[in-house]
Design a protein around this motif. Sequence first.
Motif, short mmCIF file in Angstrom:
data_model
loop_
_atom_site.label_atom_id
_atom_site.label_comp_id
_atom_site.label_asym_id
_atom_site.label_seq_id
_atom_site.Cartn_x
_atom_site.Cartn_y
_atom_site.Cartn_z
N GLN A 255 48.75 42.05 26.14
CA GLN A 255 47.42 41.98 26.78
C GLN A 255 47.46 40.97 27.94
N ILE A 256 46.74 41.27 29.02
CA ILE A 256 46.68 40.35 30.15
C ILE A 256 45.59 39.30 29.88
N THR A 257 46.03 38.06 29.84
CA THR A 257 45.16 36.92 29.53
C THR A 257 45.20 35.92 30.70
N PRO A 258 44.33 34.92 30.69
CA PRO A 258 44.42 33.90 31.76
C PRO A 258 45.79 33.21 31.79
N GLU A 259 46.42 33.04 30.63
CA GLU A 259 47.74 32.41 30.59
C GLU A 259 48.76 33.29 31.33
N LYS A 260 48.65 34.60 31.16
CA LYS A 260 49.57 35.51 31.87
C LYS A 260 49.29 35.47 33.37
N MET A 261 48.01 35.46 33.73
CA MET A 261 47.65 35.44 35.16
C MET A 261 48.12 34.13 35.82
N ALA A 262 48.22 33.06 35.00
CA ALA A 262 48.66 31.76 35.55
C ALA A 262 50.13 31.80 36.00
N LEU A 263 50.88 32.79 35.53
CA LEU A 263 52.28 32.92 35.95
C LEU A 263 52.39 33.50 37.36
N THR A 264 51.31 34.09 37.85
CA THR A 264 51.35 34.81 39.13
C THR A 264 51.17 33.85 40.31
N ARG A 265 51.33 34.42 41.53
CA ARG A 265 51.11 33.64 42.75
C ARG A 265 49.64 33.78 43.13
N GLU A 266 48.76 33.23 42.27
CA GLU A 266 47.30 33.44 42.42
C GLU A 266 47.02 34.93 42.60
N GLY A 267 47.64 35.70 41.71
CA GLY A 267 47.59 37.16 41.83
C GLY A 267 46.22 37.74 41.47
N TYR A 268 46.00 38.94 41.97
CA TYR A 268 44.77 39.68 41.65
C TYR A 268 45.03 40.63 40.50
N PHE A 269 43.97 40.85 39.71
CA PHE A 269 44.06 41.78 38.58
C PHE A 269 43.46 43.13 38.97
N MET A 270 44.20 44.20 38.71
CA MET A 270 43.73 45.55 39.04
C MET A 270 43.83 46.45 37.80
N HIS A 271 42.92 47.41 37.74
CA HIS A 271 42.97 48.48 36.71
C HIS A 271 42.15 49.64 37.24
N CYS A 272 42.56 50.86 36.91
CA CYS A 272 41.87 52.04 37.45
C CYS A 272 40.49 52.24 36.82
N LEU A 273 40.26 51.67 35.65
CA LEU A 273 39.04 51.87 34.86
C LEU A 273 38.92 53.34 34.39
N PRO A 274 38.35 53.63 33.24
CA PRO A 274 37.72 52.69 32.32
C PRO A 274 38.76 51.81 31.61
N ILE A 275 38.33 50.58 31.31
CA ILE A 275 39.24 49.65 30.64
C ILE A 275 38.65 49.21 29.30
N ARG A 276 39.48 49.09 28.30
CA ARG A 276 39.06 48.56 27.00
C ARG A 276 39.24 47.05 27.04
N ARG A 277 38.10 46.34 27.04
CA ARG A 277 38.13 44.88 27.09
C ARG A 277 38.76 44.32 25.82
N ASN A 278 39.52 43.26 26.00
CA ASN A 278 40.20 42.55 24.91
C ASN A 278 41.24 43.42 24.21
N MET A 279 41.63 44.52 24.85
CA MET A 279 42.83 45.27 24.49
C MET A 279 43.81 45.17 25.66
N ILE A 280 43.44 45.82 26.78
CA ILE A 280 44.30 45.80 27.98
C ILE A 280 44.28 44.40 28.62
N ALA A 281 43.07 43.87 28.78
CA ALA A 281 42.90 42.54 29.39
C ALA A 281 41.73 41.85 28.70
N SER A 282 41.78 40.52 28.71
CA SER A 282 40.72 39.76 28.03
C SER A 282 39.48 39.68 28.91
N ASP A 283 38.36 39.40 28.28
CA ASP A 283 37.10 39.18 29.02
C ASP A 283 37.31 38.15 30.13
N ALA A 284 38.04 37.09 29.80
CA ALA A 284 38.20 35.99 30.77
C ALA A 284 38.90 36.47 32.04
#
Length: 315
Positions: A255-284
């Motif tokens: 799952q993509i979490t803030p900790e995972k996003m912290a590894l990026t170069r201030e990266g942006y998060f993308m998804h085509c939607l619909p997305i299942r919250r707290n499965m694919i990526a966390s609310d945060a």
Amino acid sequence: MKQFTKLADVPDREHLIERAFECKHSPHAWRTLGNGRILGMVFFNPSLRTRVSTHRAASLLGMDVVAMTVGADVWTLETRDGTIMDAAAAEHIREAAAVMGRYVDVLGIRAFARLHDRLEDYAETVLERFAELSGVPIVSLESATRHPLQSLADIMTIEQFKRYERPRVVLTWAPHPKALPQAVPNSFAEWTLAMGYDVVIAHPPGYELDERFTNGAAITTDQNEALDGADFVYAKNWSSYRDYGKILSQDMRWQITPEKMALTREGYFMHCLPIRRNMIASDAVLDSPRSIVVEQAANRVPAAQAVLRTMLESL
Ligand code: CP
């Protein structure tokens, strides 16, 4: 452009992207181009974004639109030849597609993979039959193997937000409770590789995509390694291509979490939607300023408008 079902249908990719940005900035500039023309949209599967954004795109061009949901407001269709039609399907695709071709000028089709038979899905039978039998240009509204309208909007979004000429774009598998097709990741890989981005694909073992789509990408089973220095994180679930249609993992560590996003170069998060919250990526992640999923969905309108505009010009 006679059809839009895959990247290879596009004579000039850069020109189409340029046109999509023109449509984004001046959506009303071609409002009479489609006067007297009708877009038919046939949905074998549900949709929010594709249905509404393509409808809006056609309206902005002055087209009329008829949207049909198979099995709800139009008859359930038989797509195989030679069958005795004594089951649920009331109409055969042979008549239905030919008749639709007499009523509309462009036909959009949404027909997902059934995930039973890889050969059948990857032959794109439904899309091919509509193209063959209707005699009018076909736009894929997501087929068994690709989602090109989504990919064009994804490319627009990356071009809009990128800070480096050749961004590091990571497509990562993420957990989901249901078996999903490979259409979005296939298509995303196809288009991002054609753009020359630094494309990395991360997935657990067994989730390798069809190499015809991923040739040229760096592929890893280590998500953290992939996310290191990423400019864009595109999360998506897909079922196994090799063990066709099967769920092999529901590992929540993907799952993509803030900790995972912290590894990026201030990266942006993308998804085509619909997305299942707290499965694919966390609310945060989804509620953070790094998430650009709504802008990405907004780009579906100019993407569809550019495709329809190009098709109308060649009718
Ligand atoms: N991304 C996308 O195609 O959304 P819909 O399934 O809602 O159309």
